[in-house]
Design a protein around this motif. Structure first.
Motif, PDB file in Angstrom:
ATOM      1  N   ALA A 185      14.619 -14.808 -22.146  1.00  0.00           N
ATOM      2  CA  ALA A 185      13.813 -15.508 -21.317  1.00  0.00           C
ATOM      3  C   ALA A 185      12.676 -14.966 -20.656  1.00  0.00           C
ATOM      4  O   ALA A 185      11.556 -15.791 -20.485  1.00  0.00           O
ATOM      5  N   PHE A 186      12.581 -13.613 -20.813  1.00  0.00           N
ATOM      6  CA  PHE A 186      11.236 -12.999 -20.296  1.00  0.00           C
ATOM      7  C   PHE A 186      10.299 -13.272 -21.044  1.00  0.00           C
ATOM      8  O   PHE A 186       8.895 -13.499 -20.657  1.00  0.00           O
ATOM      9  N   ARG A 187      10.334 -13.288 -22.356  1.00  0.00           N
ATOM     10  CA  ARG A 187       9.356 -13.512 -23.290  1.00  0.00           C
ATOM     11  C   ARG A 187       8.797 -14.749 -23.227  1.00  0.00           C
ATOM     12  O   ARG A 187       7.646 -15.159 -22.978  1.00  0.00           O
ATOM     13  N   GLY A 188       9.590 -15.959 -22.789  1.00  0.00           N
ATOM     14  CA  GLY A 188       9.097 -17.191 -22.514  1.00  0.00           C
ATOM     15  C   GLY A 188       8.256 -17.274 -21.353  1.00  0.00           C
ATOM     16  O   GLY A 188       7.271 -17.886 -21.123  1.00  0.00           O
ATOM     17  N   ARG A 189       8.757 -16.390 -20.254  1.00  0.00           N
ATOM     18  CA  ARG A 189       7.977 -16.391 -19.150  1.00  0.00           C
ATOM     19  C   ARG A 189       6.577 -15.554 -19.199  1.00  0.00           C
ATOM     20  O   ARG A 189       5.667 -16.063 -18.654  1.00  0.00           O
TER      21      ARG A 189
END
Length: 509
Positions: free
Chosen positions: A49-53
């Motif tokens: 999810a961090f990559r998307g953020r």
């Protein structure tokens, strides 16, 4: 003491111990909170999810769309094989081999700080047509905060750092491509330290190639410059080129400074030239005639809607002019061998270039003790038009009949003393220039013949004309020579026709 009093006194220390324990636990929790937050953040950063953020964050900052390949963590270092960025204003970037390290000591101090950030390859390209704004760009315009909609708990956000620092960035291979003719390829870039709140950053560029639209007569392809080193300061509003040193053909050196305003679409630049080989700028037929090294300074102004204007001054060092028919003829007529290989002790001009028009003003060509040429020249496409004053020493004219009396009669109060002057006009094209001096020299020689008494012509005409016509003078019919003494206009015309072929023209045409 009663039993009730003893029970009250026994409970007080226990409550006190509980309060102390709670206080200690609170203190420990407060002290450990940054570590707990840091550990939570460590885990969160490694989630998908961090990559998307991150894509959303960078897309917001760049007002475009960002695609980031999966992240790989090794300790505190994170890497990604590639990333792509497309902005709404028409720029596209491709990054390969991203890597950086997070400084957790700075995290404890309330700062996001990256160390050793770098990119193996970065290609930045301006698209021919703008792209449609992405949803990320639209959210950026609306001012959406990515942290507000993320999965980070609200109670935890207040413990996150609110400052960001970047301890430099290195790009091993950087290319900037544009639909126009100016391009940068394969450069090594080092970006200096940047802190949140700063509106610009400093960068140093080394190596690589600068492609230009400049096409010289002697070159089959536009000029390409090898970059030695450049220092640049970049912000959203403008780009300042503090200084750049470039090489051309491993001989000439160009030192440039400039200012680019992308939003206004304007730019200005200054270039100092040193040791540019002139022969590399000339056509094949002129390479054997003119040599030397060009120096000077040029100032350029341009915009996205206006044709660039270039102004400056140019000097020719160690200039030599040779292998011109007129020089060989002058050497033969005057007996001055220096004409065969004319050393230019001084050669300079001020130049203005706009589109296809080039104006050379305050031209000065000087060979000490021999000649002095000053004036201006306009080049419009292939057409040329120049007006000059030519000065020579009296000794160079003594063997050219009529030159001093009928041709070199102009005044030039600002010129060197002791020289004889005449106007010189050059027209035609770059490939076939024409001048008016040869015809006037021929006319002057014809008038000189008419001024000679008939008996002198009959007795010594061959001696008179040999310095001008060479061996052809001895073959002239006596009738023609006698006709040259006629005082009518027809005789003048006859004398001019006899002599107007001197040297085939000053420029060998």
């Amino acid at each position: 003491m009663s039993t009730r009093s003893r029970r009250r006194s026994g409970k007080s220390p226990r409550w006190l111990l509980v309060l102390v324990a709670l206080a200690i636990a609170g203190i420990v929790l407060v002290l450990l909170m940054p570590m707990l937050v840091m550990n939570w953040v460590r885990g969160y950063l490694q989630e998908e999810a961090f990559r998307g953020r991150m894509e959303q964050l960078f897309g917001t900052q760049m007002r475009g769309e960002v695609k980031l390949a999966p992240l790989r963590w090794t300790g505190d270092e994170v890497t990604s094989t590639e990333a792509g960025v497309t902005t709404a204003n028409g720029w596209q970037a491709q990054l390969d081999g991203l890597h950086l390290t997070l400084d957790w000591n700075a995290f404890r101090q309330g700062k996001w700080r990256t160390v050793g950030a770098g990119v193996d390859s970065l290609k930045l390209e301006r698209l021919a047509a703008p792209v449609i704004a992405s949803p990320q760009a639209e959210r950026a315009v609306a001012g959406e905060d990515w942290t507000a909609s993320s999965s980070i708990p609200a109670w935890l956000r207040r413990y996150l750092p609110d400052e960001t620092e970047m301890d430099g960035l290195q790009v091993s291979r950087f290319s900037l491509l544009h639909p126009g003719p100016w391009n940068l390829r394969d450069m090594h870039v080092r970006v200096g330290t940047w802190r949140q709140g700063e509106t610009s950053f400093q960068a140093t560029v080394e190596g690589g190639l600068v492609e230009t639209p400049i096409l010289l007569p002697a070159q089959l392809v536009p000029v390409k410059l090898n970059l030695t080193r450049a220092s640049v300061r970049i912000s959203r509003e403008d780009v300042h080129l503090k200084e750049a040193t470039l090489k051309w053909l491993d001989a000439g050196e160009v030192t440039a400074r400039g200012h680019l305003r992308p939003q206004a679409g304007t730019w200005e630049a200054t270039a100092h030239l040193k040791g540019i080989p002139l022969q590399e700028c000339l056509t094949e037929d002129w390479k054997i005639r003119l040599s030397g090294n060009v120096e000077g300074e040029l100032n350029a102004l341009g915009s996205t809607v206006l044709t660039p204007t270039v102004k400056g001054r140019l000097n020719l060092r160690e200039g030599v002019l040779t292998a011109l028919p007129i020089l060989d003829q002058l050497a033969a007529y005057t007996g001055v061998e220096r004409f065969k290989r004319l050393v230019l002790d001084e050669a300079r001009a001020e130049v203005t270039s706009t589109d296809s028009r080039k104006t050379f003003e305050k031209i000065l060509l000087k060979s000490n003790g021999l000649l002095h040429l000053e004036g201006q020249l306009v080049v419009q496409g292939e057409q040329i038009e120049g007006n000059f004053l030519l000065g020579v020493t009296p000794e160079t004219l003594k063997w050219i009949p009529g030159a001093q009396q009928h041709v070199f009669t102009a005044a030039n109060p600002s010129g060197p003393a002791g020289m004889l002057w005449t106007p010189l006009r050059i027209t035609g094209t770059l490939q076939a220039p024409r001048e008016d001096l040869t015809a006037r020299l021929a006319a002057g020689a014809g008038k000189a013949v008419l001024d000679v008494p008939g008996q002198v012509v009959n007795q010594g005409s061959e001696l008179l004309l040999t310095p001008v016509l060479g061996k052809e003078a001895g073959a002239l019919p006596n009738e023609v020579l006698r006709g040259a003494t006629d005082a009518t206009g027809k005789a003048v015309e006859t004398g001019v026709k006899l002599l107007e072929g001197i040297g085939g023209g000053l420029l060998g045409k």
